[in-house]
Design an enzyme around this catalytic site. Structure first.
Site, PDB file in Angstrom:
ATOM      1  CG  ASP A   1      -5.911  -3.714  -3.743  1.00 21.13           C
ATOM      2  OD1 ASP A   1      -6.394  -2.921  -2.916  1.00 21.13           O
ATOM      3  OD2 ASP A   1      -4.700  -3.945  -3.844  1.00 21.13           O
TER       4      ASP A   1
ATOM      5  CB  SER B   1      -0.959  -0.053   1.199  1.00 23.23           C
ATOM      6  OG  SER B   1      -1.971   0.910   1.093  1.00 23.23           O
TER       7      SER B   1
ATOM      8  CG  HIS C   1      -5.162  -2.933   0.273  1.00 22.73           C
ATOM      9  ND1 HIS C   1      -4.732  -2.364  -0.902  1.00 22.73           N
ATOM     10  CD2 HIS C   1      -4.535  -2.231   1.268  1.00 22.73           C
ATOM     11  CE1 HIS C   1      -3.905  -1.363  -0.647  1.00 22.73           C
ATOM     12  NE2 HIS C   1      -3.765  -1.266   0.659  1.00 22.73           N
TER      13      HIS C   1
END
Length: 289
Positions: free
Chosen positions: A239, A101, A266
């Site tokens: 995601d 991320s 994610h």
């Protein structure tokens, strides 16, 4: 399992780190997301510590690290300097970099701007452009049911994001596009509880839907051709970081590898652990030189 921990001086304060495991493989440095969500949710990576040392740290402003009140610290440039300080203090020479991320964004910027002896890079569920990400989340929000969309828009416009209705709407978003495992594992819940909200709000903004912070124009997509180390790009079918964007990132990175996790959003290290471990062990093992 062998484990040690300590603190490192970085620009702005001191950060906490933990080294876990060991083995013949090169160390793996894990860069967590957020910005401001501490390392806890990445503890799944400890499963790899039977083959190599896995190193976690909480970035300045969250978790076990110092949390200074100076908001001028929360910038991409200072964050890159923090990575450099951690790598130097830990004496890392040949090592693997894993960024999830925001951590994937930070890893890209670090390896694009700082000379490094890193052996490989894994970009997990991340992006190369904030403007592109803003378009992604706007599109995904339109796919939510009308009541959830309305609750997000109304409360963000009114500044009433602490209301139960807004929190329920965000829970729907998170359980759709962040982690689909029910219930969320304790380490993920704990990471969100211990989040450094000020870091996120300064750099991103009040939410992913209103990115008005100082990284709002961040974009390294056109620079990805400059990455010259083995790279694994990990994406999830559901995601919030769109897998098509991540595939386009992969196409720009020379000789990179792309893996799409069909049942993940994610966090495939939590959502599809067996397949994730298989992919990571294979990739890291091929580049332990």
């Amino acid at each position: 399992m062998t484990q040690s921990e300590g603190t490192i001086a970085v620009p702005g304060g001191k950060v906490w780190f933990k080294r876990v495991g060991g083995g013949a493989g090169l160390p793996l440095l894990a860069i967590h997301g957020g910005p401001g969500v501490p390392h806890n949710y990445l503890l799944s990576l400890e499963r790899l510590a039977d083959e190599r040392e896995v190193i976690f740290w909480d970035q300045l402003g969250c978790g076990n690290s110092e949390c200074p009140s100076d908001t001028t610290l929360w910038t991409m440039d200072r964050s890159v300097a923090e990575v450099s300080a951690v790598v130097g203090a830990l004496g890392l020479e040949r090592f693997h970099v894993f960024g999830n991320s925001w951590g994937g964004m930070l890893a890209q910027q670090y390896l694009l701007d700082v000379p490094s002896t890193a052996a490989s890079l894994t970009i997990s569920n991340s992006i190369a452009s904030i403007p592109a990400f803003s378009e992604m989340v706007a599109r995904l929000k339109r796919d939510l049911d009308p009541d959830t969309q309305s609750a997000i828009d109304r409360h963000e416009a009114a500044g009433t994001t602490h209301s139960p209705e807004y929190q329920d709407a965000i829970r729907t978003w998170n359980e759709t596009y962040l982690c689909r495992v029910r219930p969320w594992p304790p380490e993920l819940q704990d990471a969100f509880i211990r989040m450094g909200a000020e870091v996120f709000e300064t750099m991103f903004g009040p939410s992913d839907f209103r990115i008005v912070g100082n990284v709002g124009n961040w974009d390294v997509f056109d620079r990805l051709t400059e990455l010259d180390l083995p790279t694994l790009v990990v994406a999830g079918r559901y995601d919030e970081c769109d897998h098509e964007h991540m595939y386009a990132m992969h196409r720009r990175i020379k000789d990179s590898r792309f893996e799409l996790f069909e049942s993940s959003s994610h966090m495939p290290f939590i959502e599809e652990p067996a397949l994730f471990d298989e992919v990571m062990r294979d990739f890291l093992g091929h580049h332990d030189v």
